[in-house]
Write a protein that holds these residues in place. Structure first.
Motif, PDB file in Angstrom:
ATOM      1  N   ALA A  80       0.993  -1.213   0.063  1.00 32.15           N
ATOM      2  CA  ALA A  80       0.105  -0.026  -0.037  1.00 32.15           C
ATOM      3  C   ALA A  80       0.930   1.105   0.038  1.00 32.15           C
ATOM      4  O   ALA A  80       0.538   2.080  -0.768  1.00 32.15           O
ATOM      5  CB  ALA A  80      -1.079  -0.009   1.497  1.00 32.15           C
ATOM      6  N   ASP A  81       1.892   1.159   0.855  1.00 29.71           N
ATOM      7  CA  ASP A  81       2.835   2.480   0.906  1.00 29.71           C
ATOM      8  C   ASP A  81       3.683   2.766  -0.449  1.00 29.71           C
ATOM      9  O   ASP A  81       3.956   3.608  -0.855  1.00 29.71           O
ATOM     10  CB  ASP A  81       3.726   2.246   1.993  1.00 29.71           C
ATOM     11  CG  ASP A  81       3.150   2.602   3.281  1.00 29.71           C
ATOM     12  OD1 ASP A  81       1.728   2.878   3.336  1.00 29.71           O
ATOM     13  OD2 ASP A  81       3.894   2.468   4.276  1.00 29.71           O
ATOM     14  N   ARG A  82       4.039   1.319  -0.806  1.00 25.97           N
ATOM     15  CA  ARG A  82       4.664   1.271  -2.412  1.00 25.97           C
ATOM     16  C   ARG A  82       3.603   2.056  -3.485  1.00 25.97           C
ATOM     17  O   ARG A  82       3.963   2.929  -4.161  1.00 25.97           O
ATOM     18  CB  ARG A  82       4.983   0.036  -2.756  1.00 25.97           C
ATOM     19  CG  ARG A  82       5.729   0.081  -4.108  1.00 25.97           C
ATOM     20  CD  ARG A  82       6.426  -1.528  -4.374  1.00 25.97           C
ATOM     21  NE  ARG A  82       5.037  -2.205  -4.424  1.00 25.97           N
ATOM     22  CZ  ARG A  82       5.116  -3.499  -4.413  1.00 25.97           C
ATOM     23  NH1 ARG A  82       6.375  -4.049  -4.375  1.00 25.97           N
ATOM     24  NH2 ARG A  82       4.054  -4.401  -4.259  1.00 25.97           N
ATOM     25  N   ASP A  83       2.486   1.564  -3.421  1.00 31.96           N
ATOM     26  CA  ASP A  83       1.585   2.333  -4.509  1.00 31.96           C
ATOM     27  C   ASP A  83       1.411   3.837  -4.266  1.00 31.96           C
ATOM     28  O   ASP A  83       1.345   4.373  -5.025  1.00 31.96           O
ATOM     29  CB  ASP A  83       0.173   1.576  -4.330  1.00 31.96           C
ATOM     30  CG  ASP A  83       0.297  -0.024  -4.644  1.00 31.96           C
ATOM     31  OD1 ASP A  83       1.122  -0.310  -5.233  1.00 31.96           O
ATOM     32  OD2 ASP A  83      -0.738  -0.644  -4.306  1.00 31.96           O
ATOM     33  N   LEU A  84       1.269   4.179  -2.812  1.00 36.87           N
ATOM     34  CA  LEU A  84       1.286   5.599  -2.713  1.00 36.87           C
ATOM     35  C   LEU A  84       2.290   6.328  -3.344  1.00 36.87           C
ATOM     36  O   LEU A  84       2.245   7.502  -3.784  1.00 36.87           O
ATOM     37  CB  LEU A  84       1.277   5.890  -0.942  1.00 36.87           C
ATOM     38  CG  LEU A  84       1.043   7.288  -0.783  1.00 36.87           C
ATOM     39  CD1 LEU A  84       0.038   7.234   0.680  1.00 36.87           C
ATOM     40  CD2 LEU A  84       2.146   8.155  -0.491  1.00 36.87           C
ATOM     41  N   ILE A  85       3.643   5.790  -3.029  1.00 36.66           N
ATOM     42  CA  ILE A  85       4.738   6.435  -3.631  1.00 36.66           C
ATOM     43  C   ILE A  85       4.656   6.678  -5.199  1.00 36.66           C
ATOM     44  O   ILE A  85       4.940   7.571  -5.904  1.00 36.66           O
ATOM     45  CB  ILE A  85       6.099   5.795  -3.038  1.00 36.66           C
ATOM     46  CG1 ILE A  85       6.187   5.951  -1.765  1.00 36.66           C
ATOM     47  CG2 ILE A  85       7.325   6.424  -4.032  1.00 36.66           C
ATOM     48  CD1 ILE A  85       7.605   5.262  -1.337  1.00 36.66           C
ATOM     49  N   HIS A  86       4.194   5.469  -5.864  1.00 37.87           N
ATOM     50  CA  HIS A  86       4.182   5.533  -7.269  1.00 37.87           C
ATOM     51  C   HIS A  86       3.244   6.421  -7.586  1.00 37.87           C
ATOM     52  O   HIS A  86       3.359   7.159  -8.612  1.00 37.87           O
ATOM     53  CB  HIS A  86       3.923   4.183  -7.652  1.00 37.87           C
ATOM     54  CG  HIS A  86       4.752   3.182  -7.593  1.00 37.87           C
ATOM     55  ND1 HIS A  86       6.092   3.403  -7.808  1.00 37.87           N
ATOM     56  CD2 HIS A  86       4.865   1.679  -7.389  1.00 37.87           C
ATOM     57  CE1 HIS A  86       6.972   2.433  -7.712  1.00 37.87           C
ATOM     58  NE2 HIS A  86       6.181   1.455  -7.413  1.00 37.87           N
ATOM     59  N   ARG A  87       2.093   6.425  -7.034  1.00 44.92           N
ATOM     60  CA  ARG A  87       0.838   7.419  -7.344  1.00 44.92           C
ATOM     61  C   ARG A  87       1.313   8.973  -7.402  1.00 44.92           C
ATOM     62  O   ARG A  87       0.841   9.911  -7.956  1.00 44.92           O
ATOM     63  CB  ARG A  87      -0.317   7.172  -6.467  1.00 44.92           C
ATOM     64  CG  ARG A  87      -1.083   6.036  -6.863  1.00 44.92           C
ATOM     65  CD  ARG A  87      -2.634   6.167  -6.350  1.00 44.92           C
ATOM     66  NE  ARG A  87      -2.546   6.452  -5.187  1.00 44.92           N
ATOM     67  CZ  ARG A  87      -2.420   5.678  -3.913  1.00 44.92           C
ATOM     68  NH1 ARG A  87      -2.332   4.355  -4.174  1.00 44.92           N
ATOM     69  NH2 ARG A  87      -2.533   6.030  -2.629  1.00 44.92           N
ATOM     70  N   HIS A  88       2.131   9.357  -6.284  1.00 42.19           N
ATOM     71  CA  HIS A  88       2.569  10.623  -6.071  1.00 42.19           C
ATOM     72  C   HIS A  88       3.899  10.880  -6.441  1.00 42.19           C
ATOM     73  O   HIS A  88       4.374  12.033  -5.606  1.00 42.19           O
ATOM     74  CB  HIS A  88       2.300  10.831  -4.570  1.00 42.19           C
ATOM     75  CG  HIS A  88       0.699  10.883  -4.369  1.00 42.19           C
ATOM     76  ND1 HIS A  88      -0.247  11.810  -4.718  1.00 42.19           N
ATOM     77  CD2 HIS A  88      -0.011   9.817  -3.563  1.00 42.19           C
ATOM     78  CE1 HIS A  88      -1.482  11.391  -4.275  1.00 42.19           C
ATOM     79  NE2 HIS A  88      -1.434  10.102  -3.632  1.00 42.19           N
ATOM     80  N   ARG A  89       4.872  10.239  -7.174  1.00 41.41           N
ATOM     81  CA  ARG A  89       6.061  10.245  -7.307  1.00 41.41           C
ATOM     82  C   ARG A  89       6.487  11.729  -7.590  1.00 41.41           C
ATOM     83  O   ARG A  89       7.361  12.222  -7.106  1.00 41.41           O
ATOM     84  CB  ARG A  89       6.382   9.159  -8.317  1.00 41.41           C
ATOM     85  CG  ARG A  89       7.877   9.292  -8.726  1.00 41.41           C
ATOM     86  CD  ARG A  89       8.312   8.360  -9.647  1.00 41.41           C
ATOM     87  NE  ARG A  89       9.613   8.363 -10.188  1.00 41.41           N
ATOM     88  CZ  ARG A  89      10.617   7.871  -9.504  1.00 41.41           C
ATOM     89  NH1 ARG A  89      10.389   7.114  -8.296  1.00 41.41           N
ATOM     90  NH2 ARG A  89      11.913   7.956  -9.586  1.00 41.41           N
ATOM     91  N   ALA A  90       5.690  12.299  -8.600  1.00 42.05           N
ATOM     92  CA  ALA A  90       6.164  13.396  -9.247  1.00 42.05           C
ATOM     93  C   ALA A  90       6.062  14.618  -7.966  1.00 42.05           C
ATOM     94  O   ALA A  90       7.018  15.700  -7.902  1.00 42.05           O
ATOM     95  CB  ALA A  90       5.050  14.168  -9.955  1.00 42.05           C
ATOM     96  N   LEU A  91       5.053  14.729  -6.983  1.00 34.58           N
ATOM     97  CA  LEU A  91       4.839  15.526  -5.789  1.00 34.58           C
ATOM     98  C   LEU A  91       6.108  15.476  -4.845  1.00 34.58           C
ATOM     99  O   LEU A  91       6.790  16.435  -4.445  1.00 34.58           O
ATOM    100  CB  LEU A  91       3.597  15.242  -4.860  1.00 34.58           C
ATOM    101  CG  LEU A  91       3.301  16.012  -4.009  1.00 34.58           C
ATOM    102  CD1 LEU A  91       3.314  17.556  -3.966  1.00 34.58           C
ATOM    103  CD2 LEU A  91       1.943  15.703  -3.132  1.00 34.58           C
ATOM    104  N   LEU A  92       6.357  14.093  -4.557  1.00 34.73           N
ATOM    105  CA  LEU A  92       7.612  13.673  -3.618  1.00 34.73           C
ATOM    106  C   LEU A  92       8.718  14.009  -4.158  1.00 34.73           C
ATOM    107  O   LEU A  92       9.551  14.825  -3.555  1.00 34.73           O
ATOM    108  CB  LEU A  92       7.586  12.266  -3.382  1.00 34.73           C
ATOM    109  CG  LEU A  92       6.060  11.779  -2.680  1.00 34.73           C
ATOM    110  CD1 LEU A  92       6.303  10.224  -2.559  1.00 34.73           C
ATOM    111  CD2 LEU A  92       6.012  12.504  -1.246  1.00 34.73           C
TER     112      LEU A  92
END
Length: 249
Positions: free
Chosen positions: A232-244
């Motif tokens: 779940a946390d990996r998916d969050l990073i992938h979804r918001h990669r540009a923001l991070l």
């Protein structure tokens, strides 16, 4: 290193919660008694060395007790599992604490030719906080020779990114920037790659444990929960990669 057993009379033992590796962790006065595992001997060497160089963010190792358990100094405080439990400055301080460990062990024989000694599991669940600020890493049985970025990636993931808990992604990005800046100059892309690599490693390892009939049911359930957490946390990073990435620049 030779470790002499400590002796003593009757003592009140207070069970301590947290951790998934040790079979037994209890408080006895101003000490913690912890049953040994495969990483305990190396961890004792590391903690003794860190004491010798006055590294302030770890318990002190005082040998073994009469039952063969590690005896560690007790550090008062709590662990945390949500940003609301952490004070301003906590993330930057956590990054500095890990950087100090890596710098203290870089080039030392304990690093065995690798960059440094990693803590290995420096999540907020293995960090003692006082008044919302981190003061020490605990549970050193996963420490080992390794690379700085692997340890930092795990710290950054477990402290800053969480799909659960209703933490706004903008806050997660800000915490990530604070932690990275506390550690020092690390490029955005390699840091995110290290974070997702550690998530991949956990998901793969715990997927095998979750289906291992030789493990107790409680351990298999813990493994399944760890897989869900990491993915779940990996998916969050992938979804918001540009923001991070933007927050880290």
């Amino acid at each position: 290193m030779t470790e002499e057993p400590l002796t003593g009379g009757n003592r009140t033992e207070e069970p301590l919660t947290g951790g998934n590796r040790a079979q037994e962790v209890v408080r006895v006065g101003e000490t913690v008694r912890r049953s040994r595992d495969a990483g305990s001997a190396f961890a004792a060497q590391v903690l003794k060395y860190l004491e010798s160089v006055a590294y302030p963010y770890a318990p002190r190792h005082h040998g073994l007790d009469e039952r063969g358990r590690d005896v560690l100094s007790y550090i008062p405080g709590v662990t945390t599992d949500h940003p609301t439990q952490r004070a301003p400055g906590a993330y930057a301080l956590g990054g500095r604490m890990l950087r100090a460990l890596h710098d203290a062990t870089a080039g030392h024989p304990l690093a065995a030719g690798r960059e440094c000694v990693m803590h290995g599991d420096p999540g907020p669940f293995n960090t003692i906080f006082q008044a919302g600020l981190p003061v020490a890493f605990i549970d050193w049985s996963s420490c080992r020779p390794g690379d700085r970025l692997d340890d930092l990636g795990y710290l950054a993931w477990t402290w800053c990114v969480q799909a659960q808990g209703h933490v706004p992604i903008a806050d997660q990005a800000r915490h990530l920037r604070e932690l990275r800046d506390g550690y020092g100059d690390v490029e955005p892309e390699p840091l995110l790659e290290a974070m997702t690599r550690r998530q991949d490693e956990m998901a793969d390892a715990e997927s095998a444990n979750a289906t291992d009939p030789g493990l107790p049911a409680t351990r298999r359930r813990h493994a399944a929960a760890a897989v869900a957490w990491a993915t779940a946390d990996r998916d969050l990073i992938h979804r918001h990669r540009a923001l991070l990435l933007s927050a880290l620049r």
